[in-house]
Design a protein around this motif. Structure first.
Motif, mmCIF file in Angstrom:
data_model
loop_
_atom_site.group_PDB
_atom_site.id
_atom_site.type_symbol
_atom_site.label_atom_id
_atom_site.label_comp_id
_atom_site.label_asym_id
_atom_site.label_seq_id
_atom_site.Cartn_x
_atom_site.Cartn_y
_atom_site.Cartn_z
ATOM 1 N N PRO A 186 5.986 -9.524 3.723
ATOM 2 C CA PRO A 186 6.889 -9.121 4.806
ATOM 3 C C PRO A 186 7.212 -7.637 4.842
ATOM 4 O O PRO A 186 8.247 -7.249 5.392
ATOM 5 C CB PRO A 186 8.141 -9.926 4.482
ATOM 6 N N LEU A 187 6.378 -6.761 4.229
ATOM 7 C CA LEU A 187 6.666 -5.331 4.249
ATOM 8 C C LEU A 187 6.588 -4.801 5.682
ATOM 9 O O LEU A 187 5.767 -5.253 6.483
ATOM 10 C CB LEU A 187 5.672 -4.582 3.350
ATOM 11 N N PRO A 188 7.435 -3.811 6.037
ATOM 12 C CA PRO A 188 7.556 -3.394 7.441
ATOM 13 C C PRO A 188 6.526 -2.381 7.917
ATOM 14 O O PRO A 188 6.343 -2.223 9.120
ATOM 15 C CB PRO A 188 8.963 -2.779 7.488
ATOM 16 N N ASN A 189 5.856 -1.685 7.010
ATOM 17 C CA ASN A 189 5.047 -0.543 7.441
ATOM 18 C C ASN A 189 3.551 -0.804 7.377
ATOM 19 O O ASN A 189 3.056 -1.478 6.478
ATOM 20 C CB ASN A 189 5.374 0.686 6.571
ATOM 21 N N PHE A 190 2.832 -0.230 8.341
ATOM 22 C CA PHE A 190 1.371 -0.275 8.321
ATOM 23 C C PHE A 190 0.840 0.816 7.402
ATOM 24 O O PHE A 190 1.393 1.910 7.326
ATOM 25 C CB PHE A 190 0.816 -0.078 9.741
ATOM 26 N N ILE A 191 -0.251 0.487 6.709
ATOM 27 C CA ILE A 191 -0.874 1.410 5.764
ATOM 28 C C ILE A 191 -2.333 1.591 6.167
ATOM 29 O O ILE A 191 -3.059 0.611 6.348
ATOM 30 C CB ILE A 191 -0.806 0.861 4.322
ATOM 31 N N PRO A 192 -2.805 2.830 6.292
ATOM 32 C CA PRO A 192 -4.200 3.037 6.674
ATOM 33 C C PRO A 192 -5.171 2.476 5.637
ATOM 34 O O PRO A 192 -5.032 2.715 4.438
ATOM 35 C CB PRO A 192 -4.317 4.567 6.750
ATOM 36 N N ASP A 193 -6.098 1.679 6.072
ATOM 37 C CA ASP A 193 -7.313 1.299 5.346
ATOM 38 C C ASP A 193 -7.176 0.349 4.152
ATOM 39 O O ASP A 193 -7.935 -0.601 4.045
ATOM 40 C CB ASP A 193 -8.073 2.538 4.867
ATOM 41 N N VAL A 194 -6.224 0.615 3.226
ATOM 42 C CA VAL A 194 -6.283 -0.136 1.973
ATOM 43 C C VAL A 194 -4.890 -0.468 1.434
ATOM 44 O O VAL A 194 -3.972 0.342 1.481
ATOM 45 C CB VAL A 194 -7.088 0.645 0.903
ATOM 46 N N LEU A 195 -4.760 -1.714 0.942
ATOM 47 C CA LEU A 195 -3.564 -2.146 0.227
ATOM 48 C C LEU A 195 -3.910 -2.238 -1.258
ATOM 49 O O LEU A 195 -4.934 -2.819 -1.624
ATOM 50 C CB LEU A 195 -3.108 -3.513 0.731
ATOM 51 N N THR A 196 -3.072 -1.674 -2.079
ATOM 52 C CA THR A 196 -3.344 -1.659 -3.519
ATOM 53 C C THR A 196 -2.191 -2.315 -4.279
ATOM 54 O O THR A 196 -1.155 -2.629 -3.701
ATOM 55 C CB THR A 196 -3.536 -0.214 -4.018
ATOM 56 N N GLY A 197 -2.405 -2.479 -5.585
ATOM 57 C CA GLY A 197 -1.361 -3.027 -6.448
ATOM 58 C C GLY A 197 -1.085 -4.488 -6.202
ATOM 59 O O GLY A 197 0.054 -4.938 -6.307
ATOM 60 N N LEU A 198 -2.144 -5.262 -5.939
ATOM 61 C CA LEU A 198 -1.976 -6.673 -5.602
ATOM 62 C C LEU A 198 -2.350 -7.564 -6.780
ATOM 63 O O LEU A 198 -3.407 -7.400 -7.390
ATOM 64 C CB LEU A 198 -2.845 -7.027 -4.395
ATOM 65 N N PRO A 199 -1.522 -8.560 -7.081
ATOM 66 C CA PRO A 199 -1.877 -9.532 -8.110
ATOM 67 C C PRO A 199 -2.764 -10.622 -7.513
ATOM 68 O O PRO A 199 -2.950 -10.698 -6.288
ATOM 69 C CB PRO A 199 -0.520 -10.115 -8.530
ATOM 70 N N THR A 200 -3.302 -11.456 -8.356
ATOM 71 C CA THR A 200 -4.069 -12.613 -7.890
ATOM 72 C C THR A 200 -3.159 -13.533 -7.072
ATOM 73 O O THR A 200 -1.994 -13.738 -7.412
ATOM 74 C CB THR A 200 -4.625 -13.389 -9.095
ATOM 75 N N GLY A 201 -3.696 -14.052 -5.963
ATOM 76 C CA GLY A 201 -2.915 -14.989 -5.161
ATOM 77 C C GLY A 201 -3.160 -14.812 -3.676
ATOM 78 O O GLY A 201 -4.036 -14.046 -3.244
ATOM 79 N N GLU A 202 -2.377 -15.565 -2.890
ATOM 80 C CA GLU A 202 -2.505 -15.539 -1.442
ATOM 81 C C GLU A 202 -1.622 -14.438 -0.859
ATOM 82 O O GLU A 202 -0.456 -14.289 -1.244
ATOM 83 C CB GLU A 202 -2.083 -16.891 -0.845
#
Length: 203
Positions: free
Chosen positions: A164-180
């Motif tokens: 539910p984060l409010p902001n768009f990020i260009p190209d890539v999301l990082t710092g994600l754990p395993t999961g949906e």
């Protein structure tokens, strides 16, 4: 006391044409007065007629297509006098100043009430532009850490929002754990779609 009756009308005529007003044929724009004598002294009727010269309608069009829809909303905006206006489309079923049309080339004839110089407007509805962007998912480097990524390819084709984060990020999301993860993907045309993505466990 003045008991004369006064009234004002508007009359339209195509340029180079004339119309009979106040006892003569007129072709110059202006206000003309015509006195109609009454049986009662001093109570004549005075008819003022404003003559307006029409060059025929002029028009522009706009095309708007909502995300994912095959048909676009085409709206005709008209300037020029002598209402009401009529619209005749080359597309079957289209009428009025707004039509919903698939991609293609069309014509719409715009006319005014005095049939003065009808305008034929060429309308182009472009093909639907669909994004070729795709999502590339990388697992965390080590079990239990949060180094997974979701990347939009090719770079520059849009941006991402991790719900539910409010902001768009260009190209890539990082710092994600395993999961949906639930995402909104916004392509370069501004269209947004919802996606659910699985970040796999570290290999």
């Amino acid at each position: 006391e003045d008991c004369s009756a006064r009234s004002l009308l508007q009359t339209f005529v195509c340029r180079e044409d004339s119309v009979f007003i106040a006892g003569a044929f007129r072709r110059q724009a202006g206000v003309y007065a015509d006195t109609l004598p009454s049986s009662i002294s001093g109570c004549d009727s005075i008819q003022f007629t404003e003559l307006i010269i029409s060059n025929g309608p002029s028009a522009t069009y706009s095309v708007r297509r909502d995300c994912g829809l095959a048909e676009a909303k085409v709206r005709i905006s008209v300037s020029g006098l002598a209402l009401p206006l009529s619209f005749s489309w080359s597309a079957s079923g289209a009428n009025g100043n707004t039509a919903y049309l698939p991609a293609g080339n069309y014509q719409v004839t715009v006319n005014n009430a005095i049939q003065c110089r009808p305008l034929v407007l060429e309308v182009l509805v472009d093909e639907v532009t669909r994004s070729s962007a795709s999502l590339q998912v990388s697992a965390p480097v080590c079990p239990g850490d949060s180094s997974g990524t979701i990347r939009l390819e090719p770079p520059g084709s849009g941006d991402l929002k991790l719900l539910p984060l409010p902001n768009f990020i260009p190209d890539v999301l990082t710092g994600l754990p395993t999961g949906e993860d639930q995402l909104i993907v916004r392509d370069s045309t501004g269209c947004e779609v919802f996606r659910q993505v699985s970040v796999p466990p570290a290999g």
